[in-house]
Write a protein that holds these residues in place. Structure first.
Motif, short mmCIF file in Angstrom:
data_model
loop_
_atom_site.label_atom_id
_atom_site.label_comp_id
_atom_site.label_asym_id
_atom_site.label_seq_id
_atom_site.Cartn_x
_atom_site.Cartn_y
_atom_site.Cartn_z
N LEU A 1 1.83 12.43 -1.93
CA LEU A 1 1.32 11.57 -0.86
C LEU A 1 2.42 10.78 -0.14
N ASP B 1 -2.39 15.04 1.62
CA ASP B 1 -1.05 15.49 1.23
C ASP B 1 -0.67 16.74 2.02
N MET C 1 1.93 17.24 -5.40
CA MET C 1 1.15 16.28 -4.64
C MET C 1 1.76 14.91 -4.88
N THR D 1 1.92 10.57 3.61
CA THR D 1 0.71 9.89 4.09
C THR D 1 1.04 8.42 4.32
#
Length: 173
Positions: A161, A58, A159, A164
């Motif tokens: 992600l 992250d 967080m 990603t």
């Protein structure tokens, strides 16, 4: 506690581990690439390492200019993202254990989780893995992480992600 830094299995602050992992990525990935240049890389980890990889992924995704290029994602194997609340001691007991972990971080008690590497040691006879009840500072850090921080960071979208590209999480019961 910095006085026990480096003692086997004594982990007081999650941020220290995250900083170490991010530094590892910045120093080791370019060295491993050598002349290959822009070779893609992924992060992977199991249990606490899996959670560490999720946070590092992250962070790297949100700060790509500060890290080696071509980061493609993360594979987390049974990441430590939650805990069975019924297994967490009462608030009073947690306060006592927290205080004790501050003054004696490497102390082990029968109330902390037991680490038994016999099922995952490789090679089987290795003495590399920790065996026994976790030190108080490690147990406190992991309880705080799994009961508070992960939940808070996901709910507040600290967080998420989203940056990603590839995220694979293996889990089981």
């Amino acid at each position: 506690s910095t006085s026990v830094s480096g003692k086997k299995m004594v982990c007081g602050k999650f941020e220290r581990h995250l900083d170490n992992m991010l530094q590892f990525v910045n120093e080791i990935v370019p060295a491993l690439r050598g002349e290959i240049g822009n070779t893609p890389y992924y992060l992977a980890g199991n249990s606490f390492g899996g959670l560490l990889c999720l946070y590092a992924s992250d962070y790297i995704s949100k700060n790509r200019e500060d890290f080696p290029s071509n980061f493609l994602g993360v594979a987390a194997i049974a990441p430590a993202v939650a805990v069975n609340e019924a297994q967490v001691p009462s608030d009073g007991a947690m306060m006592g254990l927290s205080f004790l972990s501050f003054i004696a971080p490497s102390m082990t008690l029968s109330v902390t989780p037991m680490e038994d590497p016999s099922s995952y040691s490789c090679p089987k006879q290795t003495k590399r893995n920790y065996k026994g009840n976790w030190p108080l500072s490690t147990a406190k850090m992991l309880v705080d992480l799994t009961t508070r921080q992960v939940k808070r960071d996901v709910e507040s979208r600290e967080m998420n992600l989203k940056g990603t590209e590839n995220c694979l999480i293996f889990g089981g019961i």
